[in-house]
Write a protein that holds these residues in place. Structure first.
Motif, PDB file in Angstrom:
ATOM      1  N   LYS A 118       1.118  -1.230   0.141  1.00 41.66           N
ATOM      2  CA  LYS A 118       0.266   0.231  -0.202  1.00 41.66           C
ATOM      3  C   LYS A 118       1.014   1.525  -0.145  1.00 41.66           C
ATOM      4  O   LYS A 118      -0.091   2.051   0.308  1.00 41.66           O
ATOM      5  CB  LYS A 118      -0.673  -0.335   1.542  1.00 41.66           C
ATOM      6  N   GLY A 119       1.967   0.963  -0.390  1.00 44.91           N
ATOM      7  CA  GLY A 119       3.262   1.845  -0.407  1.00 44.91           C
ATOM      8  C   GLY A 119       3.697   2.614   1.248  1.00 44.91           C
ATOM      9  O   GLY A 119       4.351   3.804   0.754  1.00 44.91           O
ATOM     10  N   GLY A 120       3.176   2.341   2.152  1.00 47.77           N
ATOM     11  CA  GLY A 120       3.788   2.508   3.310  1.00 47.77           C
ATOM     12  C   GLY A 120       5.436   1.415   3.373  1.00 47.77           C
ATOM     13  O   GLY A 120       5.468   0.885   2.583  1.00 47.77           O
ATOM     14  N   LYS A 121       5.902   2.263   4.131  1.00 40.00           N
ATOM     15  CA  LYS A 121       7.413   1.526   4.374  1.00 40.00           C
ATOM     16  C   LYS A 121       7.066  -0.269   5.377  1.00 40.00           C
ATOM     17  O   LYS A 121       5.761  -0.244   5.992  1.00 40.00           O
ATOM     18  CB  LYS A 121       7.693   2.300   5.666  1.00 40.00           C
ATOM     19  N   ILE A 122       7.606  -0.637   5.363  1.00 39.67           N
ATOM     20  CA  ILE A 122       7.002  -2.007   5.501  1.00 39.67           C
ATOM     21  C   ILE A 122       7.987  -2.313   6.879  1.00 39.67           C
ATOM     22  O   ILE A 122       9.404  -2.115   7.512  1.00 39.67           O
ATOM     23  CB  ILE A 122       8.430  -3.086   5.096  1.00 39.67           C
ATOM     24  N   THR A 123       7.246  -2.401   8.501  1.00 34.70           N
ATOM     25  CA  THR A 123       7.535  -2.492   9.258  1.00 34.70           C
ATOM     26  C   THR A 123       7.471  -4.463  10.079  1.00 34.70           C
ATOM     27  O   THR A 123       8.139  -3.860  11.798  1.00 34.70           O
ATOM     28  CB  THR A 123       6.672  -1.250  10.093  1.00 34.70           C
ATOM     29  N   LYS A 124       6.440  -4.397   9.356  1.00 34.81           N
ATOM     30  CA  LYS A 124       6.767  -5.651  10.040  1.00 34.81           C
ATOM     31  C   LYS A 124       6.777  -7.025   8.875  1.00 34.81           C
ATOM     32  O   LYS A 124       6.923  -7.162   7.667  1.00 34.81           O
ATOM     33  CB  LYS A 124       5.108  -6.680  10.881  1.00 34.81           C
ATOM     34  N   ILE A 125       7.336  -8.712   9.502  1.00 36.82           N
ATOM     35  CA  ILE A 125       7.797  -9.512   8.552  1.00 36.82           C
ATOM     36  C   ILE A 125       6.527  -9.813   8.141  1.00 36.82           C
ATOM     37  O   ILE A 125       6.403 -10.458   6.686  1.00 36.82           O
ATOM     38  CB  ILE A 125       8.490 -10.639   9.997  1.00 36.82           C
ATOM     39  N   SER A 126       5.275  -9.773   8.281  1.00 41.32           N
ATOM     40  CA  SER A 126       4.258  -9.637   7.521  1.00 41.32           C
ATOM     41  C   SER A 126       4.082  -9.610   6.855  1.00 41.32           C
ATOM     42  O   SER A 126       3.394  -9.612   6.172  1.00 41.32           O
ATOM     43  CB  SER A 126       2.784 -10.352   8.874  1.00 41.32           C
ATOM     44  N   GLN A 127       4.535  -8.251   6.058  1.00 42.39           N
ATOM     45  CA  GLN A 127       4.477  -7.613   5.073  1.00 42.39           C
ATOM     46  C   GLN A 127       5.291  -8.040   4.410  1.00 42.39           C
ATOM     47  O   GLN A 127       5.206  -7.414   3.213  1.00 42.39           O
ATOM     48  CB  GLN A 127       4.758  -5.784   5.886  1.00 42.39           C
ATOM     49  N   LEU A 128       6.861  -9.127   3.716  1.00 41.98           N
ATOM     50  CA  LEU A 128       7.189  -9.784   3.204  1.00 41.98           C
ATOM     51  C   LEU A 128       6.964 -10.212   1.812  1.00 41.98           C
ATOM     52  O   LEU A 128       7.471 -10.143   1.090  1.00 41.98           O
ATOM     53  CB  LEU A 128       8.760 -10.004   4.175  1.00 41.98           C
ATOM     54  N   ALA A 129       5.608 -10.603   2.084  1.00 40.91           N
ATOM     55  CA  ALA A 129       5.672 -11.040   0.572  1.00 40.91           C
ATOM     56  C   ALA A 129       5.365 -10.424  -0.829  1.00 40.91           C
ATOM     57  O   ALA A 129       5.291  -8.756  -0.514  1.00 40.91           O
ATOM     58  CB  ALA A 129       4.121 -11.478   0.846  1.00 40.91           C
ATOM     59  N   GLY A 130       6.321 -10.655  -1.810  1.00 46.51           N
ATOM     60  CA  GLY A 130       6.347 -10.137  -3.051  1.00 46.51           C
ATOM     61  C   GLY A 130       7.645  -8.810  -3.312  1.00 46.51           C
ATOM     62  O   GLY A 130       7.877  -8.312  -3.887  1.00 46.51           O
ATOM     63  N   GLY A 154       2.846 -16.842   8.423  1.00 46.58           N
ATOM     64  CA  GLY A 154       2.519 -16.942   7.230  1.00 46.58           C
ATOM     65  C   GLY A 154       2.409 -16.366   6.216  1.00 46.58           C
ATOM     66  O   GLY A 154       1.952 -16.067   5.694  1.00 46.58           O
ATOM     67  N   VAL A 155       4.012 -15.998   5.855  1.00 42.87           N
ATOM     68  CA  VAL A 155       4.525 -15.626   4.842  1.00 42.87           C
ATOM     69  C   VAL A 155       4.789 -16.566   3.955  1.00 42.87           C
ATOM     70  O   VAL A 155       6.253 -17.868   4.428  1.00 42.87           O
ATOM     71  CB  VAL A 155       5.182 -14.793   5.043  1.00 42.87           C
ATOM     72  N   ASP A 156       4.221 -17.192   2.505  1.00 48.36           N
ATOM     73  CA  ASP A 156       4.532 -18.502   2.262  1.00 48.36           C
ATOM     74  C   ASP A 156       5.729 -18.036   1.364  1.00 48.36           C
ATOM     75  O   ASP A 156       7.024 -16.668   1.173  1.00 48.36           O
ATOM     76  CB  ASP A 156       3.388 -18.734   0.827  1.00 48.36           C
ATOM     77  N   PRO A 157       7.208 -18.801   1.724  1.00 47.34           N
ATOM     78  CA  PRO A 157       8.583 -18.459   1.104  1.00 47.34           C
ATOM     79  C   PRO A 157       8.657 -18.229  -0.351  1.00 47.34           C
ATOM     80  O   PRO A 157       9.130 -17.814  -1.363  1.00 47.34           O
ATOM     81  CB  PRO A 157       9.245 -19.859   1.559  1.00 47.34           C
ATOM     82  N   GLY A 158       7.505 -19.200  -0.927  1.00 47.06           N
ATOM     83  CA  GLY A 158       7.170 -19.480  -2.817  1.00 47.06           C
ATOM     84  C   GLY A 158       7.238 -18.020  -3.112  1.00 47.06           C
ATOM     85  O   GLY A 158       7.202 -17.419  -4.283  1.00 47.06           O
ATOM     86  N   LYS A 159       6.484 -16.791  -2.211  1.00 49.11           N
ATOM     87  CA  LYS A 159       6.273 -15.956  -2.045  1.00 49.11           C
ATOM     88  C   LYS A 159       7.449 -14.445  -2.225  1.00 49.11           C
ATOM     89  O   LYS A 159       6.366 -13.296  -2.591  1.00 49.11           O
ATOM     90  CB  LYS A 159       4.723 -15.124  -2.002  1.00 49.11           C
TER      91      LYS A 159
END
Length: 446
Positions: A118-130, A154-159
């Protein structure tokens, strides 16, 4: 006596030889890698220190490509010791000797990078997908570690796109912004991690550190990991990097020994390791992180009995280890002495019998001397007594007879000399014709 002395010398030689072989330097092969790593440098320093101190245990480093290869070398029985990572497959024949260092996982987003969906800065591990995640170090263990963290959130390593960079290329990769997020694993004071974080700082901005708030849950599901904290300012900079304490997970690098390796040898190595730790701290601060192993029965890697004995203060001394051998040696020495004495006495048996018969002959000669009517006969008896004396002294020197037998012989010899002397005085007082008459009567048996 010669047999007894030979037996004594044999026992003493055996004990001296046993002591030499028990205390001679023991070389141990230790697998460590990768090349040019801090682990290898510490092991090389330990090797030099043990050699300079003339220690009981000497190290023979075997360089490998990494912790996984070191573990395999131990599993194959090619080495006695190895430096392994606790989060890798631990060989079944590995037992812990010491904890070389504790490693923490650092996840951070470089300044000016890592925008979320959503354009915000990554601050959590759950935001690492993609996103692209750069992993410092070429070992697959770091990639597996990242996947464990992603799955926990809950982040799929394949993503995610995982990019792995060797340590020698990591700084250039960070400066070139080849990844949105970076992962490094090493000691809190790791030079590699500190330099990589410094390289990710741009235009006065500071990197964002991602906390692993579920560290305790990961530790419960994976015994090889522990919950840990990265203190504020651990990586330097101004402002502090990080500016606050960060929750993370940790794992250990262990010094392990091959199962079945001598307990006394491992105890000696453990004692030497901790005795030179202070000596190495000035040159290798990493040596200060060396800790004793976990001796609990439910430890992830069971402690080697030798290391546990050192930690618990139950290390056996030389006498403790070899008291049984010394006791049996003394018993054997006593038995050999008795057997030697019996055998020596047996060899002198005939000589003692002959000497006993000579002593009996000397006693008979006393009776003959007291009845003799001839000075010539007394002289012959005296000559025979001299021969008996010579033989008896020879038997005494050979050990065939003891002091008691020699004393008894001396009494008999003294009585014989007294009898000869008394008889000669009597013969000197008798007329010559009476002496001849007496001799003739004895000759005819009347």
């Amino acid at each position: 006596m010669f047999i007894v002395i030979a037996g004594l010398l044999a026992i003493i030689g055996a004990l001296a030889g046993g002591y030499y072989f028990a205390m001679r330097p023991v070389p141990l092969k230790i697998a460590v890698g990768p090349p040019n790593s801090d682990d290898l440098k510490v092991v090389q320093a330990l090797t030099q220190a043990f050699s300079q101190n003339h220690s009981y245990v000497r190290l023979r480093p075997v360089q490998t490509e990494g912790a996984a290869e070191s573990a395999q070398a131990l599993a194959d029985g090619k080495v006695d010791l190895a430096i392994i990572r606790g989060d890798l497959n631990v060989p079944k024949n590995a037992q812990a000797v010491a904890t070389l260092r504790k490693n923490v996982v650092v996840l951070w987003v470089p300044a000016g990078r890592g925008k979320g969906k959503k354009g915000g800065k990554i601050t959590k591990i759950s935001q690492l997908a993609g996103h692209k995640i750069g992993v410092i170090g070429r070992t697959p263990a770091n990639v597996n570690l990242l996947k464990v963290i992603l799955q926990q959130y809950g982040v799929d390593p394949g993503k995610v796109e995982i990019l792995q960079f060797p340590v020698t290329e990591a700084l250039d990769a960070v400066r070139s912004q080849k990844a949105d997020v970076w992962l490094a694993a090493g000691p809190v004071n790791s030079k590699i991690t500190t330099e990589a974080i410094a390289a990710s700082t741009k235009d006065g901005g500071t990197p964002t550190f991602l906390a692993i708030d579920s560290a305790e849950a990961i530790a419960q599901n994976h015994q090889e990991y522990e919950s840990a904290d990265i203190p504020a300012g651990a990586f330097g900079g101004s402002p502090d990097r990080p500016d606050d304490e960060v929750k993370t997970i940790s794992f250990n690098h262990h010094v392990v020994a091959r199962k079945g390796l001598s307990e006394s040898t491992v105890a000696a190595f453990t004692r030497q390791l901790f005795s030179v730790r202070q000596q190495l701290m000035s040159e290798f601060p990493l040596a200060a992180k060396i800790e004793t192993p976990d001796t609990d029965k439910d430890a992830a890697i069971p402690a080697h009995p030798g290391a546990a004995a050192f930690v618990d203060g139950e290390e056996k001394t030389f006498l403790d280890r070899y008291s049984d051998f010394i006791w049996w040696g003394l018993m054997a020495l006593s038995a050999m002495g008795s057997a030697g004495a019996w055998f020596a006495g047996y060899l002198k048996k005939d000589e003692r019998i002959i000497n006993t018969s000579m002593r009996d002959r000397l006693l008979d000669m006393i009776t003959i001397a007291r009845k003799s009517d001839s000075s010539e006969e007394l002289d012959n008896l005296q000559s025979e007594a001299d021969d008996i004396l010579r033989n008896t002294l020879a038997c005494f020197e050979d050990g065939a007879i003891d002091h008691a037998a020699l004393t008894a012989f001396n009494i008999a010899l003294e009585q014989f000399h007294n009898a000869v002397a008394d008889r000669k005085l009597i013969l000197m007082s008798m007329p010559q014709n009476l002496q001849r008459t007496g001799a003739q009567l004895r000759a005819t048996g009347t």
